[in-house]
Each structure stands twice: as C-alpha cells, then as structure tokens.
Design a protein around this motif. Structure first.
Motif, mmCIF file in Angstrom:
data_model
loop_
_atom_site.group_PDB
_atom_site.id
_atom_site.type_symbol
_atom_site.label_atom_id
_atom_site.label_comp_id
_atom_site.label_asym_id
_atom_site.label_seq_id
_atom_site.Cartn_x
_atom_site.Cartn_y
_atom_site.Cartn_z
ATOM 1 N N ASP A 236 -16.633 103.352 22.436
ATOM 2 C CA ASP A 236 -17.587 104.949 21.690
ATOM 3 C C ASP A 236 -18.979 104.073 21.792
ATOM 4 O OD1 ASP A 236 -16.408 106.719 22.408
ATOM 5 O OD2 ASP A 236 -15.012 106.576 20.246
ATOM 6 N N ILE A 237 -19.290 102.917 22.479
ATOM 7 C CA ILE A 237 -20.230 101.768 21.596
ATOM 8 C C ILE A 237 -22.117 103.693 21.588
ATOM 9 C CG2 ILE A 237 -19.461 99.543 22.109
ATOM 10 C CD1 ILE A 237 -21.633 99.484 24.720
ATOM 11 N N ALA A 238 -22.923 102.825 20.744
ATOM 12 C CA ALA A 238 -23.518 104.166 20.816
ATOM 13 C C ALA A 238 -25.077 103.471 21.613
ATOM 14 C CB ALA A 238 -23.863 104.668 19.882
ATOM 15 N N PHE A 239 -25.242 102.153 21.469
ATOM 16 C CA PHE A 239 -26.563 101.240 21.953
ATOM 17 C C PHE A 239 -25.861 99.683 22.530
ATOM 18 C CE2 PHE A 239 -25.606 100.087 17.457
ATOM 19 C CZ PHE A 239 -26.924 98.789 17.782
ATOM 20 N N THR A 240 -26.891 98.983 23.219
ATOM 21 C CA THR A 240 -26.935 98.129 23.149
ATOM 22 C C THR A 240 -27.676 97.311 22.630
ATOM 23 O OG1 THR A 240 -26.228 96.040 25.154
ATOM 24 C CG2 THR A 240 -27.278 97.712 25.668
ATOM 25 N N SER A 241 -27.493 95.528 22.701
ATOM 26 C CA SER A 241 -28.934 94.713 21.833
ATOM 27 C C SER A 241 -28.237 93.558 23.116
ATOM 28 C CB SER A 241 -28.829 94.214 21.081
ATOM 29 O OG SER A 241 -29.244 93.290 20.541
ATOM 30 N N TYR A 242 -30.163 93.317 24.240
ATOM 31 C CA TYR A 242 -29.650 92.969 25.487
ATOM 32 C C TYR A 242 -30.593 92.237 25.478
ATOM 33 C CZ TYR A 242 -26.720 92.130 29.538
ATOM 34 O OH TYR A 242 -26.029 91.784 30.345
ATOM 35 N N ALA A 243 -30.131 90.186 25.829
ATOM 36 C CA ALA A 243 -30.942 89.210 26.163
ATOM 37 C C ALA A 243 -32.632 89.496 27.019
ATOM 38 C CB ALA A 243 -30.731 87.728 26.545
#
Length: 242
Positions: A181-188
């Motif tokens: 249930d993740i809602a977003f991602t923070s990616y390199a």
C-alpha cells in the motif's frame, strides 16, 4: 486514491534548507525554520532513541554531526538532544520539536531509518505522532521491513518507498513493495529513467519525487521522468543551475 498533489507542489528541502553544513547544518531546527520561511516542503530523517523517542538525524552513529562516539539507539532522547551539531548552537532535535516548529505551514516528508534489531516501535511511534499533527505529512523508508509496518502502525499517513538503482534485482525488489500500500516513491535522480518509475507513474498514477538534486542535469531528469525534486545546495526559487 488519496490526493497527494501537495507532495509535489513545491520542491522538497533535503534535511531542511541547510547550507551544506557550513553554518546551518542538516536536519536542525535552523534548517527547518529556513525552509519553512521560504515555503519549501521539508524532508527529514528519523531514528529511534533507546527510550523509544523519534529523533532527527540521518546517520545511525553520532560522530559526523556531533563528534561523539556511539549509535543513536544507545542513547536516550534527552542525551541525544543535549548534543550540539557541528559546533553550532543547534542541538539534535526530536521529531516532535520539528513538528512544533513547522506547525503545519509546509509539508513534512519523514524518512524512517532502520537499525536492524534496534528499531522496534519506530513506525508505531512516528505513526502516533503524525496522527495528531495538523499539517501535511508523509513517511518513507529504504528499509522494506519498516514499510511492511506502515499500514498497521501508520494508517492514513501516505507511505512511500525510498529507492535507487536500475538493475533487475533492485527493480524487482521495488515492485514487491507495491503489495504494501505505498502511495509514492522517492527515487535517486541519477537512476532515471527505469521501468519501475515509469510503471508507477504511468500505470498507477503514483507521484514520484527524486533525491538528491544538486545540479541542472538532475533537475532536468526529475522533471522529464518524475514529478518533483528533493534538492540540496541551492534554492530552486532563486537560482537556475548551469
């Protein structure tokens, strides 16, 4: 789907608006105050003290920021917050102190830092704290064992995956986190584009922010393949990087 337009509306100040630890250090109340005054969202890092209090510091050990030896999990919150940062007047803050300072004026993105065997209760403690906070907040982590606890201990708080890489092994591990249930991602930023980020944005409508942007190529990658940047070392409202 929860409206997360606030997450990408403004650039996110990486560990607050510090000056690369010259006079205003990362993850301090001074850095958070500067970001708040300029209207930037704030990213901060949280570890759990020995007495179960979420404290703000990136590293698991204390040496780089305070000059003291030892690990965060070995000290009480009172001991940790008594330590000065980089020889300045700033002390290591608790998460509650940062929330009190910001007071809902800008969004807070809280990255939970795991310490295997020493982080039981971290998600629950942060979840309870943010549940009663009136401002916009989200949580995220690199640590998959913490992300698995987000739905149970931080219900209603947008949870994200902090991630990097573009080889198949890492990408498949990222895809596995979609079951939680993740809602977003923070990616390199330097690992864009890749099939995971393309999938979550285009197929799931999931917002993607990048880390950590220092130069114009990273800005360009961000706004070609993602939705907003986590920046450091410059002010997006004032400077266009060369």
């Amino acid at each position: 789907m929860t409206d997360l337009s606030w997450l990408t509306a403004r650039p996110v100040a990486h560990r607050g608006l510090h000056d690369m630890n010259k006079t205003r250090w990362e993850n301090t109340l001074s850095a958070f105050a500067a970001a708040t005054e300029r209207g930037y969202a704030i990213e901060c890092d949280v570890h759990l003290s020995s007495d179960g209090v979420p404290v703000i510091i990136h590293d698991g050990d204390l040496r780089r920021l305070t000059g003291d030896d030892g690990f965060v999990w070995q000290r009480t919150a009172a001991e940790i917050t008594a330590l000065k940062v980089g020889g300045t007047a700033d002390h290591l803050p608790t998460l509650q102190q940062a929330l009190d300072l910001v007071d809902g004026r800008v969004p807070m993105v809280v990255e939970l830092k795991g310490a295997a065997g020493h982080d039981e209760g971290l998600v629950e403690s942060v979840g309870k704290m943010l549940k009663h906070y009136k401002g916009k907040t989200a949580i995220m982590s690199f640590d998959h064992w913490l992300i698995r606890e987000f739905p149970k201990y931080a219900p209603g708080i947008p949870g994200g995956l902090t991630a990097y890489g573009n080889d198949n092994h890492l990408i498949e591990a990222h895809f596995a986190m979609l079951a939680h249930d993740i809602a977003f991602t923070s990616y390199a930023a330097g690992d864009l584009p890749n099939r995971f980020v393309s999938f979550v944005r285009e197929r799931l409508g999931m917002p993607v922010i990048t880390w950590t942007v220092h130069d114009q190529p990273a800005v360009d990658l961000t706004f070609k393949y993602a939705d907003q940047m986590t920046f450091e070392g410059f002010e997006p409202d004032l400077v266009r990087l060369a």
